[in-house]
Design a protein around this motif. Structure first.
Motif, PDB file in Angstrom:
ATOM      1  N   MET A 100       0.854  -1.211   0.000  1.00  0.00           N
ATOM      2  CA  MET A 100       0.000   0.000   0.000  1.00  0.00           C
ATOM      3  C   MET A 100       0.883   1.251   0.000  1.00  0.00           C
ATOM      4  O   MET A 100       1.858   1.334   0.741  1.00  0.00           O
ATOM      5  N   ILE A 101       0.512   2.127  -0.823  1.00  0.00           N
ATOM      6  CA  ILE A 101       1.302   3.350  -0.982  1.00  0.00           C
ATOM      7  C   ILE A 101       1.116   4.233   0.260  1.00  0.00           C
ATOM      8  O   ILE A 101       0.056   4.263   0.859  1.00  0.00           O
ATOM      9  N   TRP A 145       0.818  12.999  -4.791  1.00  0.00           N
ATOM     10  CA  TRP A 145       0.509  12.671  -6.188  1.00  0.00           C
ATOM     11  C   TRP A 145      -0.795  13.309  -6.617  1.00  0.00           C
ATOM     12  O   TRP A 145      -0.895  13.843  -7.724  1.00  0.00           O
ATOM     13  N   VAL A 146      -1.813  13.234  -5.731  1.00  0.00           N
ATOM     14  CA  VAL A 146      -3.106  13.822  -6.087  1.00  0.00           C
ATOM     15  C   VAL A 146      -2.962  15.331  -6.252  1.00  0.00           C
ATOM     16  O   VAL A 146      -3.519  15.926  -7.181  1.00  0.00           O
ATOM     17  N   ALA A 156      -1.542  19.811 -12.252  1.00  0.00           N
ATOM     18  CA  ALA A 156      -1.293  19.631 -13.686  1.00  0.00           C
ATOM     19  C   ALA A 156      -2.568  19.885 -14.481  1.00  0.00           C
ATOM     20  O   ALA A 156      -2.534  20.498 -15.552  1.00  0.00           O
ATOM     21  N   GLY A 157      -3.720  19.447 -13.943  1.00  0.00           N
ATOM     22  CA  GLY A 157      -4.981  19.684 -14.636  1.00  0.00           C
ATOM     23  C   GLY A 157      -5.290  21.163 -14.738  1.00  0.00           C
ATOM     24  O   GLY A 157      -5.692  21.652 -15.791  1.00  0.00           O
ATOM     25  N   LEU A 158      -5.072  21.895 -13.636  1.00  0.00           N
ATOM     26  CA  LEU A 158      -5.352  23.336 -13.660  1.00  0.00           C
ATOM     27  C   LEU A 158      -4.392  24.053 -14.595  1.00  0.00           C
ATOM     28  O   LEU A 158      -4.764  24.997 -15.299  1.00  0.00           O
ATOM     29  N   PHE A 180      -1.450  15.980  -9.516  1.00  0.00           N
ATOM     30  CA  PHE A 180      -2.436  15.688 -10.568  1.00  0.00           C
ATOM     31  C   PHE A 180      -3.366  16.867 -10.768  1.00  0.00           C
ATOM     32  O   PHE A 180      -3.570  17.343 -11.898  1.00  0.00           O
ATOM     33  N   VAL A 181      -3.910  17.375  -9.637  1.00  0.00           N
ATOM     34  CA  VAL A 181      -4.848  18.498  -9.736  1.00  0.00           C
ATOM     35  C   VAL A 181      -4.128  19.735 -10.277  1.00  0.00           C
ATOM     36  O   VAL A 181      -4.651  20.449 -11.143  1.00  0.00           O
ATOM     37  N   ALA A 193      -3.107  22.767 -17.265  1.00  0.00           N
ATOM     38  CA  ALA A 193      -3.574  22.498 -18.633  1.00  0.00           C
ATOM     39  C   ALA A 193      -4.734  23.419 -18.978  1.00  0.00           C
ATOM     40  O   ALA A 193      -4.809  23.948 -20.089  1.00  0.00           O
ATOM     41  N   ARG A 220       0.500   7.306   2.719  1.00  0.00           N
ATOM     42  CA  ARG A 220      -0.566   8.287   2.574  1.00  0.00           C
ATOM     43  C   ARG A 220      -0.028   9.654   2.145  1.00  0.00           C
ATOM     44  O   ARG A 220      -0.625  10.329   1.307  1.00  0.00           O
ATOM     45  N   LEU A 265       0.700   9.599  -1.446  1.00  0.00           N
ATOM     46  CA  LEU A 265      -0.549   9.575  -2.211  1.00  0.00           C
ATOM     47  C   LEU A 265      -1.124  10.982  -2.330  1.00  0.00           C
ATOM     48  O   LEU A 265      -1.507  11.416  -3.419  1.00  0.00           O
TER      49      LEU A 265
END
Lengths: 257, 160
Positions: free
Chosen positions: B1-2, B10-11, B17-19, B14-15, B21, B4, B7
């Protein structure tokens, strides 16, 4: 069986399925109010459905953009309009390909995983076990996954579009020799933020809701056997792909006039 | 299990990188940077023929974009096209006797409104209208004029 009776049973079953799915969504949405205090559950699921889907999205976005650049260039060059390549690539990605291809990949990568996970939880009686411990599985298991899907999908779709534009630029400007200034300026004058980019984001949010909804519903409804879980996973991919394509047609007809 | 913490990191990435973009789509791909007209003002002009001019077409002065066409309608009293232009508030010293003409970028490109400044000391303001206008050149009309003049020339040659 009498074919007429078969047809009647089919229609009644589908309508009942739709009704169950709607009630299920209502239950999940009302259950997701409690997630404000347990946001870490959502973060965990955003990792599972978002971050782990990122690689396939980035690679497909890059390649879709590069193919658009190659194909678009040869067609536009016939009409002497190769400078509009940037506009062509950006509009196709932002309006259609970004949301739709991302949703299809999302259904295949994240939706099927969600269904299999929830179906297996049901088959191994983990959901029933939670209820025994007075933990509502809808609030604890289903709602975080739905919310995470709705958060992750638009982010993935915008990344797909952005990477695709870069891929188109890589091929158009780097390989085929379209002028870099014309590529970007035609794009900027033709792509409207409110009409094109935001409508694409709205599309991807709708797809996120639909794909995750179908995935968690199929998982929750699945027959708790190994065959049942496999069928439910199969149905998730087929139904959500069909729903995405049909909804895309309707939304395109309504949004872009 | 990764772990916390990892994790969550990473999230967060991710968010972000989305913003990022989305910001790229807004400012680099879209027109949010150039399209925002800061406290603009609108000016009307009447043309007898606007050709293929469309809403959102650029309005330029000396080749520099100073605004965009915000609406096109027909004046029912004299059957002329009324073009409403939204001009950037930074350019608030355009003389009232400025003339507007509908031009084409390139041979078959998009049509746009070109302004040619006059010499008056009063400036255009919100709601004022441009009096001197020149309509779009419609290619078919030019070709037919050319053909007619050729035909009449060759006709007069034969008579001689």
């Amino acid at each position: 069986m009498n074919p007429l009776r078969w047809l009647g049973k089919y229609v009644i079953d589908s309508i009942q399925g739709l009704g169950r799915a709607s009630l299920f969504l209502l239950e999940v949405v009302s259950g997701s109010r409690k997630l404000v205090r347990r946001f870490d559950l959502v973060v965990q699921q955003v990792f599972a459905v978002g971050v782990l889907t990122l690689l396939i999205i980035v690679v497909s976005g890059l390649f879709v953009g590069m193919v658009l650049g190659l194909q678009g260039y040869h067609t536009l060059a016939k009409f002497g309009a190769a400078d509009s390549l940037g506009l062509l690539v950006a509009l196709s990605l932002v309006r259609e390909l970004g949301p739709v291809v991302t949703a299809l990949l999302f259904a295949g990568r994240a939706g099927s995983a969600l269904t299999a996970e929830i179906g297996l939880m049901k088959a191994t009686e983990q959901l029933a076990g939670m209820e025994m411990m007075a933990v509502n599985p809808i609030e604890r298991v289903i709602a975080p996954r739905l919310v995470a899907g709705i958060i992750a999908m638009p982010l993935l779709a915008t990344m797909f579009s952005a990477i695709g534009v870069l891929g188109g630029q890589l091929i158009g400007v780097g390989l085929l020799g379209v002028d870099s200034g014309a590529f970007w300026s035609q794009m900027q004058s033709g792509v409207s933020f409110h009409e094109d980019v935001l409508n694409g984001v709205i599309k991807s949010i709708v797809f996120g809701v639909v794909v995750t909804w179908i995935a968690v519903f199929q998982g929750h409804e699945s027959v708790p056997t190994s065959e049942g879980v496999s069928r439910a996973t199969n149905r998730t991919v087929v139904y959500s792909s069909l729903a995405v394509l049909a909804l895309d047609f309707i939304m395109t007809a309504l949004m872009f006039k | 299990m990764i772990q916390r913490r990892q994790l969550e990191l990473w999230v967060g990435l991710f968010v972000a990188a989305g913003l990022l973009a989305l910001a790229m789509l807004a400012f680099r791909v879209g027109n949010l940077a150039s399209g925002a007209v800061t406290n603009g003002y609108s000016v009307k002009a009447e043309f007898s023929d606007i050709g293929g001019l469309k809403v959102r077409a650029p309005v330029t002065l000396a080749g520099v974009r100073v605004g965009r066409v915000s609406a096109i309608s027909l004046d029912p009293s004299n059957y002329e096209a009324v073009v409403t232009m939204e001009l950037d508030g930074r350019y608030n010293n355009i003389p009232v006797d400025t003339s507007a003409s509908i031009l084409t970028s390139g041979l078959l490109g998009e049509q746009y409104v070109g302004l040619d400044p006059g010499g008056a000391s009063q400036y255009l303001k919100n709601g004022s209208s441009i009096q001197i206008t020149q309509s779009a050149l419609v290619l078919e009309k030019i070709i037919s004029q050319f053909l007619f003049s050729m035909a009449s020339k060759s006709g007069s040659h034969k008579q001689q």
